[in-house]
Design an enzyme around this catalytic site. Sequence first.
Site, PDB file in Angstrom:
ATOM      1  CD1 TRP A  43      29.433  50.116  43.500  1.00 33.23           C
ATOM      2  CD2 TRP A  43      28.660  48.024  43.438  1.00 33.23           C
ATOM      3  NE1 TRP A  43      29.877  49.480  44.641  1.00 33.23           N
ATOM      4  CE2 TRP A  43      29.425  48.183  44.624  1.00 33.23           C
ATOM      5  CE3 TRP A  43      28.082  46.779  43.193  1.00 33.23           C
ATOM      6  CZ2 TRP A  43      29.613  47.157  45.548  1.00 33.23           C
ATOM      7  CZ3 TRP A  43      28.270  45.756  44.121  1.00 33.23           C
ATOM      8  CH2 TRP A  43      29.028  45.948  45.272  1.00 33.23           C
ATOM      9  CG  ASP A  55      29.536  40.086  36.847  1.00 34.33           C
ATOM     10  OD1 ASP A  55      28.662  40.949  36.635  1.00 34.33           O
ATOM     11  OD2 ASP A  55      30.084  39.946  37.954  1.00 34.33           O
ATOM     12  CG  HIS A 103      39.127  45.353  45.844  1.00 27.17           C
ATOM     13  ND1 HIS A 103      38.715  44.066  45.595  1.00 27.17           N
ATOM     14  CD2 HIS A 103      38.016  46.038  46.222  1.00 27.17           C
ATOM     15  CE1 HIS A 103      37.414  43.968  45.817  1.00 27.17           C
ATOM     16  NE2 HIS A 103      36.960  45.158  46.206  1.00 27.17           N
ATOM     17  CG  ASP A 163      40.352  43.565  42.566  1.00 22.99           C
ATOM     18  OD1 ASP A 163      40.296  43.084  43.714  1.00 22.99           O
ATOM     19  OD2 ASP A 163      39.450  44.261  42.074  1.00 22.99           O
ATOM     20  CB  THR A 189      36.952  38.836  34.245  1.00 21.64           C
ATOM     21  OG1 THR A 189      38.065  39.315  35.015  1.00 21.64           O
ATOM     22  CG2 THR A 189      36.546  39.854  33.205  1.00 21.64           C
ATOM     23  CD  GLU A 190      34.912  38.564  40.341  1.00 22.59           C
ATOM     24  OE1 GLU A 190      34.408  38.866  39.232  1.00 22.59           O
ATOM     25  OE2 GLU A 190      34.785  39.280  41.364  1.00 22.59           O
ATOM     26  CG  ASP A 230      35.153  48.585  45.005  1.00 17.17           C
ATOM     27  OD1 ASP A 230      36.268  49.090  44.805  1.00 17.17           O
ATOM     28  OD2 ASP A 230      34.836  47.461  44.584  1.00 17.17           O
ATOM     29  CD  GLU A 231      33.124  44.675  46.828  1.00 15.74           C
ATOM     30  OE1 GLU A 231      32.035  44.103  46.602  1.00 15.74           O
ATOM     31  OE2 GLU A 231      34.179  44.389  46.212  1.00 15.74           O
ATOM     32  NE  ARG A 241      38.797  40.668  41.372  1.00 16.79           N
ATOM     33  CZ  ARG A 241      37.701  41.395  41.552  1.00 16.79           C
ATOM     34  NH1 ARG A 241      37.016  41.844  40.513  1.00 16.79           N
ATOM     35  NH2 ARG A 241      37.300  41.687  42.773  1.00 16.79           N
TER      36      ARG A 241
END
Length: 469
Positions: A335, A362, A205, A131, A412-413, A268-269, A102
């Site tokens: 997570w 974060d 991602h 990502d 780290t967005e 994930d996601e 990110r």
Amino acid sequence: MPDPISLVPLPRSVTWSSGSWRTDDPWGGLSVGVSEELPRTEYALSITPQGAHLTAGSEAALADGRNTFAQIVSDAAGEIPCVTISDAPRYAWRGLHLDVARHFFAIADLETMIDAMALHRLNVLHLHLTDDQGWRIEIKGYPRLTEIGAWRDRTVIGIYRPEGEHEFDDERHGGSYTQDELRGLVEYAQRRGILIVPEVDLPGHMQAAVASYPELGSDPSRQVGVREVWGISDHVLGVSDEAFAFVRDVLTQVADIFPGPYVHIGGDECPRTEWEQSPAARARMNEWGLTRVSEIQGRFTDFAADVLREQGKRIIGWDEVLESHLPDDTIVMNWRRDEGVEESTSRGFPTVVATERFLYFDHAQAKGHEEPIAIPGGITTLEDVFTGRLVPKKLTEEQEALILGIQGQLWTEYIPDAASLQYMALPRLCALAERAWGSPEQSWAEFRERLAAHLPRLEALGIGFRPLD
């Protein structure tokens, strides 16, 4: 005589004796050795007026002992107190996750974080290299991954809201690491007793990769750019032979760069929107004998596991991988929810506890406008990290034995630079170290007292942190 409470993490056994040892070259006076008489995770450090001696059950434990000695030396002004320390960690995996996709961080910034980890005897750096918003690792044969995928033309300003309008900074952001740079980082970490576990997140991602090579996506005729906002992209890997060849090439090269036994494949996601709309995906499902679109992800997981097994590696995946077929040798990183630890261990999978509730660094550290912008979703204070329950009470002994350790996460967005990274990591990293090491039980007040004495050490080393309230 120095107070032993200044040591972080707190050793299990400390004996102070009278006298001190003085030398102009402390490291030159330290004798070291590996002994089969000690358990592999244990070390014994003895400092007497005649010198300093360190014995450990393995090279990894030797690194822990060296880090303890360095900590003592850093507090000394020429004279080093006489002390005997016998110590061993509770958990083998004492990790910190760092997202460089990110926002990109220079090698020097990563080395500073490795130094901070070593000081606190954390031993695994989980490096999130790819990502939607950036691809950070050189892959031979795929130059556009770093020429195109490593750069985005602009970045969203402020909090990202999926349904809202946003402002952008219109500044090109990016960067990547050569394979030689990453090999150098691996060596730097190894000298400090830290294993680097790389992550290539798949099959979701992947927008930065698809932006670089459209043929890797579900619709090769559609050109997309590197994602400029946060959140989850619908652009995932397609099911073509080219996509699976890409996964093989990437994982094979990653396995060669990072000599450790693990590679994290994300998992994930992963939205299924593109697969549901793809005739090619439906044809592949018939070919593979699958009945549900969700099973495509399991196909990628199996394939990645096979590739890495050929390289002598095991896969790690975020806990979403539990929702599809999973190879027996998978390691699960929990997570999303506390109960996930119970689910993964009940199914026999070794598990790393990385639960968002207490281990996502974060998150904001306190309420108030004086705090930097942080990801929405709650506050995780220093006290939360130190006192929060990380492992469910109702685990059996067999399940508890499957818990490899715990890990803090730095997504780290909203962490754009090294100063922000250190501010968000520390001193929560100190509390993480105490939990991961398994220091003797103590109160929050006792820990905070020791931490106040410890923070000047970070300042002297040039490592930033959030001041205590």
